[in-house]
Design a protein around this motif. Structure first.
Motif, PDB file in Angstrom:
ATOM      1  N   LYS A 193       0.204  -1.299  -0.503  1.00 19.14           N
ATOM      2  CA  LYS A 193      -0.846  -0.738   0.346  1.00 19.14           C
ATOM      3  C   LYS A 193      -0.241   0.194   1.397  1.00 19.14           C
ATOM      4  CE  LYS A 193      -4.658  -1.791   3.382  1.00 19.14           C
ATOM      5  NZ  LYS A 193      -5.387  -2.753   4.156  1.00 19.14           N
ATOM      6  N   TRP A 208       9.899   1.095  -3.512  1.00 14.86           N
ATOM      7  CA  TRP A 208      10.245  -0.255  -3.049  1.00 14.86           C
ATOM      8  C   TRP A 208      11.709  -0.550  -3.345  1.00 14.86           C
ATOM      9  CZ3 TRP A 208       9.127  -4.103   0.005  1.00 14.86           C
ATOM     10  CH2 TRP A 208       9.615  -5.382  -0.249  1.00 14.86           C
ATOM     11  N   GLN A 229       4.508  -8.016  -0.916  1.00 16.46           N
ATOM     12  CA  GLN A 229       3.048  -8.065  -0.974  1.00 16.46           C
ATOM     13  C   GLN A 229       2.391  -7.018  -0.075  1.00 16.46           C
ATOM     14  OE1 GLN A 229       5.035 -10.368   0.367  1.00 16.46           O
ATOM     15  NE2 GLN A 229       4.212 -10.977   2.358  1.00 16.46           N
ATOM     16  N   THR A 230       3.099  -6.505   0.920  1.00 16.51           N
ATOM     17  CA  THR A 230       2.516  -5.492   1.806  1.00 16.51           C
ATOM     18  C   THR A 230       2.904  -4.076   1.401  1.00 16.51           C
ATOM     19  OG1 THR A 230       4.367  -5.604   3.366  1.00 16.51           O
ATOM     20  CG2 THR A 230       2.489  -7.073   3.775  1.00 16.51           C
ATOM     21  N   TRP A 231       3.938  -3.930   0.601  1.00 14.85           N
ATOM     22  CA  TRP A 231       4.486  -2.604   0.314  1.00 14.85           C
ATOM     23  C   TRP A 231       3.486  -1.654  -0.355  1.00 14.85           C
ATOM     24  CZ3 TRP A 231       8.303   0.397   1.844  1.00 14.85           C
ATOM     25  CH2 TRP A 231       8.578   1.557   1.114  1.00 14.85           C
ATOM     26  N   GLN A 266       6.344  -0.412   6.909  1.00 12.72           N
ATOM     27  CA  GLN A 266       6.817  -1.707   6.431  1.00 12.72           C
ATOM     28  C   GLN A 266       7.632  -2.439   7.504  1.00 12.72           C
ATOM     29  OE1 GLN A 266       5.991  -3.072   3.559  1.00 12.72           O
ATOM     30  NE2 GLN A 266       7.415  -4.754   3.347  1.00 12.72           N
ATOM     31  N   HIS A 299       8.909  -8.221   2.255  1.00 13.53           N
ATOM     32  CA  HIS A 299       7.495  -8.571   2.060  1.00 13.53           C
ATOM     33  C   HIS A 299       6.898  -7.650   1.000  1.00 13.53           C
ATOM     34  CE1 HIS A 299       7.583 -11.200   5.553  1.00 13.53           C
ATOM     35  NE2 HIS A 299       8.240 -10.237   6.186  1.00 13.53           N
TER      36      HIS A 299
END
Length: 167
Positions: free
Chosen positions: A149, A130, A145-147, A39, A143
């Motif tokens: 995956k 998260w 939205q990237t966590w 991340q 971010h």
């Protein structure tokens, strides 16, 4: 993904955990360290682009470094880690070394997670992971939205690594 996660686990994260007490080593800690490194830097940058942070885990001198060094829960462990890596236990030395010594950086990242009074999230619980990341890293520009995956990538990489290690 360009990073060789198996090599990062084998050559960076596992050696760092070997320098810490056994109670700090677990599959959960490996997943969190790998996910946070993905991340924060994608394991590409040891100096924050346009910023002050160092290491794949993007520690700031007055943030994570100071927090680990000053915490009653981690100060003695940080001293042992720094001794093993040949680094003086002060903010300047540790911060400077973390740009080039990713084993030290991984150990410091694990110690930062240890300062959290909450237990590490169960493997597979991406939302709690998260939340743990946000509590401890306090990213300026998170971010989410990237966590998911990246967390899944880390989780499966650790599972494969542990299977290979057991074989």
């Amino acid at each position: 993904m360009a990073a060789d996660l198996h090599a990062i686990l084998k050559n960076t994260i596992a050696p760092a955990l070997d320098l810490l007490p056994e109670k700090m080593t677990s599959g959960k800690s490996m997943v969190m360290l790998l996910a946070i490194g993905l991340q924060e830097s994608r394991f590409e940058h040891t100096h924050q682009i346009g910023g002050p942070a160092h290491s794949w885990w993007q520690f700031e001198r007055a943030g994570g470094v100071r927090g680990v060094i000053k915490s009653k829960a981690t100060k003695e462990h940080a001293l042992g880690l720094c001794y093993q890596r040949g680094i003086a236990l002060n903010e300047s030395s540790v911060f400077g070394a973390m740009e080039h010594d990713q084993v030290l950086a991984a150990g410091m990242a694990r110690l930062l997670l240890w300062t959290d009074p909450r237990p590490l999230p169960k493997i597979g619980d991406a939302q709690s992971a998260w939340d743990c990341y946000l509590r401890n890293w306090r990213p300026g520009k998170p971010h989410p939205q990237t966590w998911g995956k990246l967390y899944d990538t880390a989780m499966f990489a650790v599972m494969r690594y542990q299977q290979d290690d057991a074989a």
